[in-house]
Motif scaffolding. Structure first.
Motif, short mmCIF file in Angstrom:
data_model
loop_
_atom_site.label_atom_id
_atom_site.label_comp_id
_atom_site.label_asym_id
_atom_site.label_seq_id
_atom_site.Cartn_x
_atom_site.Cartn_y
_atom_site.Cartn_z
N SER A 7 0.85 -1.20 0.00
CA SER A 7 0.00 0.00 0.00
C SER A 7 0.88 1.24 0.00
CB SER A 7 -0.88 0.05 1.24
OG SER A 7 -1.79 -1.01 1.19
N ASP A 22 1.38 -11.50 1.00
CA ASP A 22 0.16 -11.02 0.34
C ASP A 22 0.40 -9.65 -0.26
OD1 ASP A 22 -1.90 -8.91 1.73
OD2 ASP A 22 -0.58 -9.83 3.21
N ARG A 80 -4.72 -5.23 -1.71
CA ARG A 80 -5.38 -4.59 -2.86
C ARG A 80 -6.46 -3.64 -2.38
NH1 ARG A 80 -8.72 -8.43 -6.53
NH2 ARG A 80 -9.45 -6.42 -7.26
N ASP A 139 -4.98 -0.69 -8.67
CA ASP A 139 -3.76 -0.84 -7.89
C ASP A 139 -3.30 -2.29 -7.85
OD1 ASP A 139 -5.86 -1.24 -5.66
OD2 ASP A 139 -3.97 -1.84 -4.76
N VAL A 140 -4.22 -3.24 -7.96
CA VAL A 140 -3.78 -4.63 -7.96
C VAL A 140 -2.97 -4.91 -9.23
CG1 VAL A 140 -5.62 -6.04 -9.00
CG2 VAL A 140 -4.48 -6.86 -6.99
N ARG A 184 0.46 -3.31 -8.62
CA ARG A 184 1.28 -4.10 -7.69
C ARG A 184 1.85 -5.33 -8.40
NH1 ARG A 184 -1.74 -3.51 -1.85
NH2 ARG A 184 -2.57 -1.46 -2.27
N PHE A 185 0.99 -5.96 -9.20
CA PHE A 185 1.40 -7.18 -9.86
C PHE A 185 2.42 -6.88 -10.97
CE2 PHE A 185 0.95 -10.60 -12.93
CZ PHE A 185 1.25 -11.66 -12.10
#
Ligand SMILES: Nc1ncnc2c1ncn2[C@@H]1O[C@H](COP(=O)(O)OP(=O)(O)O)[C@@H](O)[C@H]1O
Ligand SMILES: [Mg+2]
Length: 309
Positions: free
Chosen positions: A38, A80, A83, A88-89, A92-93
């Protein structure tokens, strides 16, 4: 010997598995830090070109989380990703994939995390690897979905990116309200993942934990009375499960099929032997530890610190 610096990506700093990983790294001569994605920033300077695959702080782009320059780490272990929403997921990925392509070992590999998170991708990978799995269909067509439910008689519908037993429904062919549920799922999600329902007299499944191609331990998860969903997060009770050759082979092959370094493999005991229903690419080690005394974090840390041993 110089310390290896490891980042553990986790959103809850009290998470049992993340804390166990931190302790295992420290015990085994590594230095680990928690990173909450985050607080992830990537910058692209638009100036320099760099050689593909070269891990260097001067590649023209940077990745920073919680004040740590991720390109200076020796490895990243993902517990983890966390998300907030679809955007944003994806960020992040993508960052994980970029870090891996720059030469940073990422565990699990992003491709494995993606394959395990997506139940269609997992089912496909299992089938292609010859790992027994229940009959499964994914469809965007209400007409086909109805036909498939009719064929299965009873089917479990699961969210494509579901976890912890959330959003799982048992649908019966011919049942008016279940037909409405099926239509509602298709309307809301644009697709439905249907799997033949495996009826068990006293519902339980097996959670097997694999690290680096070895089955570390397994537990039964027994559903609460009157229920059929066995996830520990849904009140399932953990009991030690003996390891058989069949369980070992299936769990290890399922892990290989998704390309995971460590994973939790869920299996059902059917009339035709064990079948794999799910591979979890970011599994908790807590239930396994409590029921078996095996600390999977030690094996993960060992693999990360000494990948070739
Ligand atoms: N085909 C099935 N037949 C019977 N029970 C199932 C089936 N699929 C899942 N379940 C039950 O639901 C639980 C959750 O399913 P799973 O596929 O592992 O999704 P999740 O990612 O939510 O854990 C399983 O642990 C099992 O108890
Ligand atoms: Mg599961």
């Amino acid at each position: 010997m110089s310390f290896m610096h490891i980042g553990i990506v986790v959103s809850d700093p009290k998470d049992w598995t993340a804390c166990a990983l931190m302790a295992s790294f420290t015990r085994n001569g590594g230095q680990a830090v928690f990173l909450n994605f985050s607080e992830l920033t990537s910058t692209i300077d638009g100036k320099m070109s760099y050689k593909m695959g070269e891990k260097s702080a001067s590649c023209g782009h940077s990745f920073c989380s919680n004040g740590v320059d991720l390109l200076r780490l020796d490895a990243l272990v993902v517990r983890d990703l966390g998300r907030r929403g679809v955007q944003d997921v994806a960020f992040r990925f993508e960052a994980l994939q970029a870090l891996e392509s720059l030469g940073l070992p990422v565990i699990n590999p992003p491709q494995a995390i993606a394959r395990a998170a997506n139940k269609f991708a997992t089912s496909l990978a299992l089938q292609r690897a010859g790992v027994p799995t229940p009959k499964t269909a994914v469809s965007t067509s209400p007409k086909d979905a109805l036909r498939i439910l009719h064929e299965y008689g009873k089917a479990v519908s699961k969210p494509l990116f579901g976890f912890k037993g959330k959003g799982i429904e048992l649908l019966k062919d011919g049942d008016e309200s279940d037909m409405e549920k099926l239509a509602a799922i298709l309307e809301k999600d644009g697709l439905v993942y249907l799997q033949e329902f495996i009826a068990l007299r006293s519902p339980r499944d097996i959670r097997a934990f694999v690290v680096n191609g070895k089955l570390m331990a397994a537990i039964y998860r027994v559903a609460p009375p009157g229920q059929w969903i066995t996830n520990l997060a849904r009140g399932g009770q953990a009991e030690l499960c003996p390891i058989t050759g069949e369980l070992r082979d299936l769990a290890v092959n399922a892990s290989r099929a998704v390309g995971a370094v460590y994973c939790g493999v869920d299996l059902l005991e059917t009339g035709e032997g064990l079948k794999v229903i799910e591979v979890n690419g970011t599994p908790s080690g807590k239930g396994i530890f409590e029921a078996s005394g095996v600390n999977v974090a030690d094996a993960i840390a060992e693999h990360v610190l000494r990948p070739h041993s």
